[in-house]
Design an enzyme around this catalytic site. Structure first.
Site, PDB file in Angstrom:
ATOM      1  N   HIS A   1      -6.286  -4.895  -6.964  1.00  0.00           N
ATOM      2  CA  HIS A   1      -5.061  -4.150  -6.683  1.00  0.00           C
ATOM      3  C   HIS A   1      -3.991  -4.446  -7.734  1.00  0.00           C
ATOM      4  CE1 HIS A   1      -7.081  -4.522  -2.746  1.00  0.00           C
ATOM      5  NE2 HIS A   1      -6.620  -3.294  -2.568  1.00  0.00           N
TER       6      HIS A   1
ATOM      7  N   ASP B   1      -6.538 -10.758  -6.773  1.00  0.00           N
ATOM      8  CA  ASP B   1      -7.890 -10.287  -6.468  1.00  0.00           C
ATOM      9  C   ASP B   1      -8.493  -9.460  -7.593  1.00  0.00           C
ATOM     10  OD1 ASP B   1      -6.537  -7.860  -6.288  1.00  0.00           O
ATOM     11  OD2 ASP B   1      -6.830  -7.629  -4.133  1.00  0.00           O
TER      12      ASP B   1
ATOM     13  N   SER C   1      -5.916   1.388   0.211  1.00  0.00           N
ATOM     14  CA  SER C   1      -4.969   0.299  -0.035  1.00  0.00           C
ATOM     15  C   SER C   1      -4.141   0.522  -1.290  1.00  0.00           C
ATOM     16  CB  SER C   1      -5.709  -1.039  -0.144  1.00  0.00           C
ATOM     17  OG  SER C   1      -6.705  -0.985  -1.155  1.00  0.00           O
TER      18      SER C   1
END
Length: 235
Positions: free
Chosen positions: A207, A204, A51
């Site tokens: 990231h 979060d 990701s």
């Protein structure tokens, strides 16, 4: 066109030859363009990752790949970076899909995997074996490679942490790769208060935000330029 004809006359159809044929043909097209001047041969970099590479939670033009490509181009690199990041991917997943990702136009590879292995508490030996296999496959195709890691957390114990942290320098040395031990080091170097004040992370706290990616790219870019310098020109 003489390069293409010579290769065809020899009946060469291997991966490396197909890559050189495609690049030679493309270079010829650029050279025959309006104005007739020779142009630098474009380079294609495959960015294999999770990701963090894919650009999770960001606008399409703000992820790692587009920001890295822009950074490189502003410094004169004629490069296209292919986004082969898959959110949630582990080294096992990357290993499974690497072969069909190495299409003939690829000139160099950046492997940035391992973060999800760590998040799932998988053993370092497993991640090492997968990355070793990936590096072996890339170098067997005579492609320069960069290995990009992350700093392992300590919640699974010091031996587990040390096992992961040793992967990047040791495999990098084994395969002569360009090594970036910790992709997120520029962000981790700041205090939590500074990261929050500068908005470097998404909600979060895993990231990076667009600005956080920009900080990462400023540190990653020179290493990728080093990688691109290793690309062998078409004969």
């Amino acid at each position: 066109m003489s390069v293409i004809w010579a290769c065809l006359q020899r009946g060469s159809t291997g991966y490396g030859v197909r890559r050189r044929l495609g690049k030679a043909a493309l270079a010829g097209i650029f050279a025959l363009g309006i104005g007739g001047g020779a142009a630098a041969e474009p380079v294609t970099l495959l960015a294999v990752g999770d990701s963090l590479t894919q650009g999770y939670g960001l606008d399409p033009d703000q992820g790692l790949v587009p920001q890295l490509q822009g950074w490189l181009r502003t410094r004169g690199a004629e490069v296209t970076v292919i986004n082969a990041g898959v959110s949630g991917d582990t080294t096992s997943g990357g290993r499974a899909r690497l072969g069909w990702s190495l299409t003939p136009e690829i000139d160099a590879v950046m492997i940035a995997l391992g973060g999800n292995d760590m998040l799932r508490g998988q053993p370092p030996a497993q991640a090492r074996a997968n990355l070793d296999a990936m590096l072996s496959e890339v170098t067997a195709r005579d492609l320069p490679v960069a290995l990009v890691g992350l700093k392992a957390p300590g919640n699974y114990g010091p031996d587990w942490q040390a096992g992961y942290d040793a992967i990047w320098p040791e495999l990098g040395a084994k395969y002569g790769a360009v090594v970036v031990p910790d992709l997120l080091a520029p962000i981790a170097a700041k205090t939590p208060e500074a990261r929050a004040a500068e908005g470097l992370m998404q909600a979060d706290n895993i990231h990076p935000s667009a600005s956080g990616v920009g900080l990462v790219v400023d540190a990653l870019g020179p290493k990728v330029l080093e990688l691109l310098e290793r690309v062998k020109p078409a004969p």
